[in-house]
Enzyme design. Structure first.
Site, PDB file in Angstrom:
ATOM      1  N   ARG A  75      -6.783 -16.201   8.013  1.00 28.14           N
ATOM      2  CA  ARG A  75      -5.970 -16.504   9.215  1.00 28.14           C
ATOM      3  C   ARG A  75      -5.956 -17.950   9.680  1.00 28.14           C
ATOM      4  O   ARG A  75      -5.337 -18.233  10.700  1.00 28.14           O
ATOM      5  CB  ARG A  75      -6.399 -15.625  10.400  1.00 28.14           C
ATOM      6  CG  ARG A  75      -6.527 -14.134  10.127  1.00 28.14           C
ATOM      7  CD  ARG A  75      -5.236 -13.548   9.632  1.00 28.14           C
ATOM      8  NE  ARG A  75      -5.244 -12.088   9.638  1.00 28.14           N
ATOM      9  CZ  ARG A  75      -4.362 -11.371   8.943  1.00 28.14           C
ATOM     10  NH1 ARG A  75      -3.441 -11.960   8.207  1.00 28.14           N
ATOM     11  NH2 ARG A  75      -4.389 -10.067   8.988  1.00 28.14           N
TER      12      ARG A  75
ATOM     13  N   ASP B 247      -8.981  -6.986   0.544  1.00 23.30           N
ATOM     14  CA  ASP B 247      -7.792  -7.191   1.371  1.00 23.30           C
ATOM     15  C   ASP B 247      -8.171  -7.300   2.847  1.00 23.30           C
ATOM     16  O   ASP B 247      -7.467  -6.772   3.713  1.00 23.30           O
ATOM     17  CB  ASP B 247      -6.756  -6.070   1.142  1.00 23.30           C
ATOM     18  CG  ASP B 247      -5.389  -6.451   1.695  1.00 23.30           C
ATOM     19  OD1 ASP B 247      -5.201  -7.620   2.080  1.00 23.30           O
ATOM     20  OD2 ASP B 247      -4.501  -5.571   1.746  1.00 23.30           O
TER      21      ASP B 247
ATOM     22  N   HIS C  91      -7.739 -12.346   3.794  1.00 18.86           N
ATOM     23  CA  HIS C  91      -6.848 -13.098   4.690  1.00 18.86           C
ATOM     24  C   HIS C  91      -7.718 -13.613   5.842  1.00 18.86           C
ATOM     25  O   HIS C  91      -8.175 -12.821   6.653  1.00 18.86           O
ATOM     26  CB  HIS C  91      -5.760 -12.195   5.269  1.00 18.86           C
ATOM     27  CG  HIS C  91      -4.910 -11.509   4.243  1.00 18.86           C
ATOM     28  ND1 HIS C  91      -3.669 -11.975   3.844  1.00 18.86           N
ATOM     29  CD2 HIS C  91      -5.107 -10.371   3.528  1.00 18.86           C
ATOM     30  CE1 HIS C  91      -3.149 -11.155   2.938  1.00 18.86           C
ATOM     31  NE2 HIS C  91      -3.996 -10.172   2.730  1.00 18.86           N
TER      32      HIS C  91
HETATM   33  O1  DOR Z   1      -1.902  -4.640   5.516  1.00 18.60           O
HETATM   34  C1  DOR Z   1      -1.760  -5.792   5.129  1.00 18.60           C
HETATM   35  N1  DOR Z   1      -2.139  -6.819   5.900  1.00 18.60           N
HETATM   36  N2  DOR Z   1      -1.202  -6.028   3.935  1.00 18.60           N
HETATM   37  C2  DOR Z   1      -0.838  -7.259   3.561  1.00 18.60           C
HETATM   38  O2  DOR Z   1      -0.285  -7.409   2.510  1.00 18.60           O
HETATM   39  C3  DOR Z   1      -1.067  -8.409   4.464  1.00 18.60           C
HETATM   40  C4  DOR Z   1      -2.174  -8.145   5.375  1.00 18.60           C
HETATM   41  C5  DOR Z   1      -2.245  -9.139   6.498  1.00 18.60           C
HETATM   42  O3  DOR Z   1      -2.227 -10.332   6.219  1.00 18.60           O
HETATM   43  O4  DOR Z   1      -2.337  -8.728   7.663  1.00 18.60           O
END
Ligand code: DOR
Length: 444
Positions: free
Chosen positions: A68, A308, A66
């Site tokens: 952002r 992740d 991610h």
């Molecule tokens: O902990 C998490 N953070 N799990 C997710 O599925 C999304 C992610 C985030 O984008 O912050």
């Protein structure tokens, strides 16, 4: 004549992870691709790297980050996120759609690709997020250039993307051909149990609120619908022993991801040490689950390791739980943390390569990446399996400036990152400009 033109790059002296196993060989690169494994002693090249004592692995592909951008660039952006990737030995990333706005239209996807142009340090693809409104169009949109596929959030996490009921999920699964990536937590149960988080008001309550049953129910519903629609699914960041049992019986349709943090951290210790920095969705759970994840790695149930990577600032994390956001950075630490597990004997180097190359290539039908073979992209993660280093917040490129592994000494470190023949990182030094390109997929 083509055959006498010097190679652009030769990698000499290393143990190379070839499709036939580890071998002392020279890798030759021209025009961004691998053109030979093994060349004569005097072969001419524009650049030759002496990599004696090191291992050359196929470039590590992180299929869940991610970054952002757009909308939340104070946490991370495509430049800093991909910079962290290459500093950590990662050569390609797939980025998630829960930005602001969500990546849930072709225009939003095109916008991310345009933003990455000239700013991304590594190759990249972007997921399109599934919603009630776009369920019928996803089958067309998933084939757009630079699209990694469709991502479904069955439970609400960071951001507003959500497909909570079986009717909409069924429509999403019925509508396309590519494998769908899914965050499997049951939204109805999360809502029912939300009070637990507020009452206990400590991150240690996170695995109780988002409990085993929350994950199991969603994965069960997903597998039933995948079966009904004959759609291939990829179940992200699995955290429970119970789900691994279900997924081991569903290998005809479902592939499985685990994260380094779920393989490394355990509750309650992580919440005592790190507080909300250890808070993520789905949560870090107690040791029996971590053991089951390692068993699933050993037995081949797990297909891929994804970081992740999900940074939030320290200020955001300091909000009182449950207002503190979920997620932790990880793209830069995936390789060193997992190589440390290799050195500790928890998985073999071969299995690490399988999980970070063959796995991603198989799950997503990536074109030209995932192995060191003639004709493939010249993407390499060069590692020193013996280097002992301490992971520090100060090393982090992520804008939030922290890692849950601060102070952890590991054995095994990325020494160079090569993307389509360009050495973008060597011994911690970057060499620009950023020239990452969209990942290509077979048949698209
Ligand atoms: O902990 C998490 N953070 N799990 C997710 O599925 C999304 C992610 C985030 O984008 O912050």
């Amino acid at each position: 004549m083509e055959t006498t033109r010097p190679y652009d790059l030769l990698l000499r002296g290393a143990e190379v992870a070839t499709p036939s196993g580890l071998a002392q060989t020279t890798v030759a690169v021209r025009d961004g691709r691998i053109v030979a494994l093994g060349v004569p002693e005097g072969a001419d090249a524009v650049e030759t790297l002496d990599l004696s004592g090191l291992h050359v692995l196929p470039g590590v592909i992180d299929t869940q980050v991610h970054f952002r951008e757009p909308g939340l660039e104070h946490k991370e952006d495509l430049e800093s996120g991909t910079r962290g990737a290459v500093l950590g030995g990662v050569t390609a990333i797939f980025e998630m759609p829960n930005t602001t706005p969500n990546t849930d239209t072709p225009e939003a996807l095109a916008d991310k690709l345009a933003r990455a142009q000239g700013r991304a340090w590594c190759d990249h693809a972007f997921f399109i997020g599934a919603t009630d409104a776009n369920a019928e169009q996803l089958g067309t949109w998933e084939g757009l250039p630079g699209c990694a596929g469709v991502k479904v959030f069955m439970g609400a996490s960071t951001g507003s993307l959500l497909v909570e009921d079986d009717t909409v999920l069924g429509r999403v699964l019925a509508g396309g051909r590519r494998r769908v990536a899914v965050h499997a937590e049951d939204e109805a149960r999360l809502r029912e149990r939300k009070a637990i988080a507020a009452e206990r008001a400590t991150p240690a309550a996170h695995p109780d609120w988002r409990d085993v049953e929350t994950a199991v129910r969603a994965t069960q519903r997903l597998l039933a619908l995948a079966c009904e629609t004959r759609r291939r699914v990829h179940v992200l960041h699995i955290t429970t022993a119970e789900e691994m049992e279900l997924l081991a019986e569903a290998k005809d349709l479902a592939t499985v991801e685990v994260t380094p943090q779920h393989l490394t951290l355990t509750a309650p210790d992580c919440y005592e040490r790190l507080g909300s920095l250890a808070q993520m969705n789905p949560p870090i759970r107690e040791a029996r689950h971590r053991e089951a994840l390692w068993r699933a790695v050993a037995e081949g149930v797990v297909d891929v390791i994804g970081s992740d990577h999900a940074p939030h600032t320290r200020e955001e994390k300091a909000r009182p739980y449950p207002a503190s956001p979920s997620g932790m950075p990880g793209v830069q630490t995936l390789v060193p943390v997992m190589l440390d597990h290799v050195n500790a004997g928890r998985l073999s180097l071969q299995r690490f390569i399988d999980l970070t190359n063959a796995g991603p290539a198989r799950i997503y039908n990536i074109a030209g990446k995932g192995r060191i073979a003639r004709g493939y992209d010249a993407d390499f993660t060069v590692v020193d399996l013996k280097a002992r280093r301490t992971i520090e917040d100060a090393w982090m490129a992520n804008k939030s400036g922290w890692t849950p592994y601060h102070g952890l000494t590991v054995t095994g470190w990325p020494m160079a990152t090569i993307v389509r023949g360009r050495v973008v990182m060597r011994e911690g030094e970057l060499s620009g400009p950023p020239a990452g390109a969209p990942v290509r997929f077979q048949g698209i």
